[in-house]
Enzyme design. Structure first.
Site, PDB file in Angstrom:
ATOM      1  N   ARG A 186      25.701  40.184  46.915  1.00  0.00           N
ATOM      2  CA  ARG A 186      25.668  41.011  45.827  1.00  0.00           C
ATOM      3  C   ARG A 186      25.478  40.243  44.582  1.00  0.00           C
ATOM      4  NH1 ARG A 186      30.779  44.079  46.179  1.00  0.00           N
ATOM      5  NH2 ARG A 186      30.377  45.052  44.227  1.00  0.00           N
TER       6      ARG A 186
ATOM      7  N   HIS B 296      46.640  46.127  42.640  1.00  0.00           N
ATOM      8  CA  HIS B 296      45.428  45.402  42.585  1.00  0.00           C
ATOM      9  C   HIS B 296      44.720  45.926  41.342  1.00  0.00           C
ATOM     10  CE1 HIS B 296      41.531  43.599  43.991  1.00  0.00           C
ATOM     11  NE2 HIS B 296      41.052  44.366  43.172  1.00  0.00           N
TER      12      HIS B 296
ATOM     13  N   ASP C 156      33.206  41.379  53.685  1.00  0.00           N
ATOM     14  CA  ASP C 156      33.369  41.470  52.044  1.00  0.00           C
ATOM     15  C   ASP C 156      33.172  40.257  51.478  1.00  0.00           C
ATOM     16  OD1 ASP C 156      33.956  42.821  49.431  1.00  0.00           O
ATOM     17  OD2 ASP C 156      35.374  41.460  49.357  1.00  0.00           O
TER      18      ASP C 156
ATOM     19  N   SER D  41      34.523  47.380  48.754  1.00  0.00           N
ATOM     20  CA  SER D  41      34.732  45.716  48.817  1.00  0.00           C
ATOM     21  C   SER D  41      36.414  45.688  48.521  1.00  0.00           C
ATOM     22  CB  SER D  41      34.162  45.240  47.741  1.00  0.00           C
ATOM     23  OG  SER D  41      34.630  44.061  47.116  1.00  0.00           O
TER      24      SER D  41
ATOM     25  N   LYS E  73      39.782  45.130  51.661  1.00  0.00           N
ATOM     26  CA  LYS E  73      40.713  44.139  51.429  1.00  0.00           C
ATOM     27  C   LYS E  73      42.326  44.728  51.401  1.00  0.00           C
ATOM     28  CE  LYS E  73      38.351  42.275  48.294  1.00  0.00           C
ATOM     29  NZ  LYS E  73      37.225  41.713  47.110  1.00  0.00           N
TER      30      LYS E  73
HETATM   31  N1  URA Z   1      36.380  42.788  42.969  1.00  0.00           N
HETATM   32  C1  URA Z   1      36.069  42.919  44.236  1.00  0.00           C
HETATM   33  O1  URA Z   1      36.960  42.422  45.105  1.00  0.00           O
HETATM   34  N2  URA Z   1      35.021  43.501  44.572  1.00  0.00           N
HETATM   35  C2  URA Z   1      34.136  43.981  43.744  1.00  0.00           C
HETATM   36  O2  URA Z   1      33.071  44.390  44.083  1.00  0.00           O
HETATM   37  C3  URA Z   1      34.293  43.882  42.469  1.00  0.00           C
HETATM   38  C4  URA Z   1      35.766  43.441  42.022  1.00  0.00           C
END
Ligand code: URA
Length: 438
Positions: free
Chosen positions: A168, A82, A161, A183, A187
């Site tokens: 946010r 990621h 999220d 966040s 995932k």
């Molecule tokens: N990418 C994400 O998935 N979440 C964040 O808060 C920032 C970048």
């Protein structure tokens, strides 16, 4: 329990219990807790932070708010990667096929572009026919047969999220370490892989502007993942200049293919080799030198490029575009960005490059915007290069000629030219990998 009391506790910097955090996330997803109370809570987190225990509990509550994907139908170890988001970041298109060619499975869910940052799903969808929305059974089947599959994230992965991120975004609470860490990791944990390599970006094109902040974020994410029983490591990498030369969807696919042929830009090639090496390390394929040799061999032998073509074919895409990138549509209009004076390129503001690519319609202004897959920017010069006045720094591509002047101005302003050559910076700044064997 009352949300009012939870906000008050965070305001006074007191530690929340797991029960409080779980109750709050469940209530927010159900719609029992209104956005204004959640916004107040997130602002309190922004100022007071969270303990490691709170961060882990928040991540797990968010991960469990939707499907926890079970990848056991796919044989062998599954490794995910990621990136925290950047400009010109096409590493997944290079790294996933390399790792698969080395015998480690990659079952990856990716996102679309966000703000000035690009997304892997948009890049894949620039390949005619590639379907990113296949069902779970087909996803498992493709990974078992080809070794890799990259699809869009389904709506029910960490829905907490999705709701929190949207809030946010409009309450100035994106750039908070506990909120970003929970966040991303919610995932990743919900997506089911055994091992996760994080590419934490730092610099003018990233959420984290300094190495210290990026390191702190990486450390927290690694800790959360390892506590949840996954093998997690992180590389902190430079996003102070765009990665590679191409920004924009099909332009980036072409650059990824060139990199898999061993003809990519040096910075992109170096970072992809290191990312793939650390993914193989996590999957126990040997020590660091062995893993790096396997990666280089996968490129040299052409096996990694063939894996990308196989994945594209399995997703209904036309793999001829991978074998012959000349087939990609070319944008109708181009413009060259020229150097305003002679000297060394001292900096290129990466976020501004991302914004210029959105102006050219390579990214979305609003959620509903349609993308021009052939639009974007190709940098001809990078930081440290010498230019004479009038030299071409970049070429802009778009099918909407009204966008060229505006994008050109942004790019000209983002590029600083000085008399003194800047110091060359490494692309990999730090590594957090407790599974490293040398
Ligand atoms: N990418 C994400 O998935 N979440 C964040 O808060 C920032 C970048």
């Amino acid at each position: 329990m009352r949300m009012y009391d939870i906000i008050t506790k965070k305001k006074h910097n007191e530690e929340l219990t797991n029960e409080e955090i779980t109750w709050m996330i469940e209530g927010f997803v159900k719609g029992d807790i209104p956005d204004y109370q959640m916004s107040a809570f997130m602002m309190a987190v922004y100022f007071n932070g969270m303990t490691d225990e709170e961060m882990t509990n928040l991540t797990m509550a968010m991960a469990k708010s939707g499907d926890m994907v079970d990848l056991s139908a796919i044989e062998g170890i599954k490794v995910d990667k990621h990136s925290t988001g950047g400009v010109g970041d096409k590493t997944t298109l290079v790294v996933a096929p390399i790792v698969a060619a080395c015998g480690v499975k990659v079952a990856k869910m990716s996102g679309k572009g966000l703000g000035h940052t690009g997304g892997t799903i948009d890049k894949l969808e620039s390949i005619p026919g590639y379907n990113t929305t296949i069902g779970r059974e087909e996803f498992f089947d493709i990974v078992n047969k080809t070794g890799l599959s990259v699809i869009g994230q389904s709506g029910n992965i960490a829905p907490a999220d999705k709701k929190l991120y949207a809030l946010r975004d409009v309450t100035a609470t994106v750039d908070s370490v506990p909120l970003i860490a929970s966040s991303i990791m919610s995932k990743k944990l919900a997506s089911g892989s055994d091992c996760i390599l994080l590419d934490v970006k730092m610099g003018s094109g990233a959420f984290m502007k300094t190495e210290e902040d990026a390191y702190l974020l990486a450390e927290k994410m690694v800790e959360i993942g390892n506590k949840a029983g996954r093998k997690v490591a992180a590389l902190i990498t430079d996003m102070d200049i765009p990665l590679g030369n191409a920004i924009g969807n099909s332009l980036e696919v072409i650059e990824a293919v060139n990199t898999l042929k061993g003809q990519g830009p040096e910075d992109l090639t170096d970072i992809c080799i290191e990312l793939a090496t650390h993914m193989l390390l996590l999957a126990d394929k040997g020590d660091i030198d062995t893993c790096r040799e396997m990666v280089k061999d996968a490129i040299k032998s052409g096996k990694a490029l063939e894996k990308l073509a196989l994945m594209v074919e399995a997703h209904g895409g036309n793999a001829e575009y991978i074998r012959n990138t000349e087939l990609f549509d070319k944008a109708q209009h181009t413009m060259e960005v020229k150097a305003s004076k002679s000297g060394y390129i001292a900096s290129i503001n990466t976020e501004q490059c991302g914004i210029a690519s959105v102006v050219l319609e390579a990214g979305r202004e609003t959620k509903e915007s349609l993308i021009d897959y052939s639009a974007g920017i190709v940098l001809k010069k990078k930081v440290g290069d010498y230019v004479n006045q009038g030299d071409t720094i970049a070429v802009l591509y778009t099918n909407n000629c009204n966008k060229l002047e505006g994008a050109c101005k942004i790019l000209e302003d983002s590029c600083k030219i000085r008399e003194v050559q800047p110091e060359k910076r490494p692309i990999i700044l730090r590594i957090i990998n407790k599974f490293l064997k040398s």
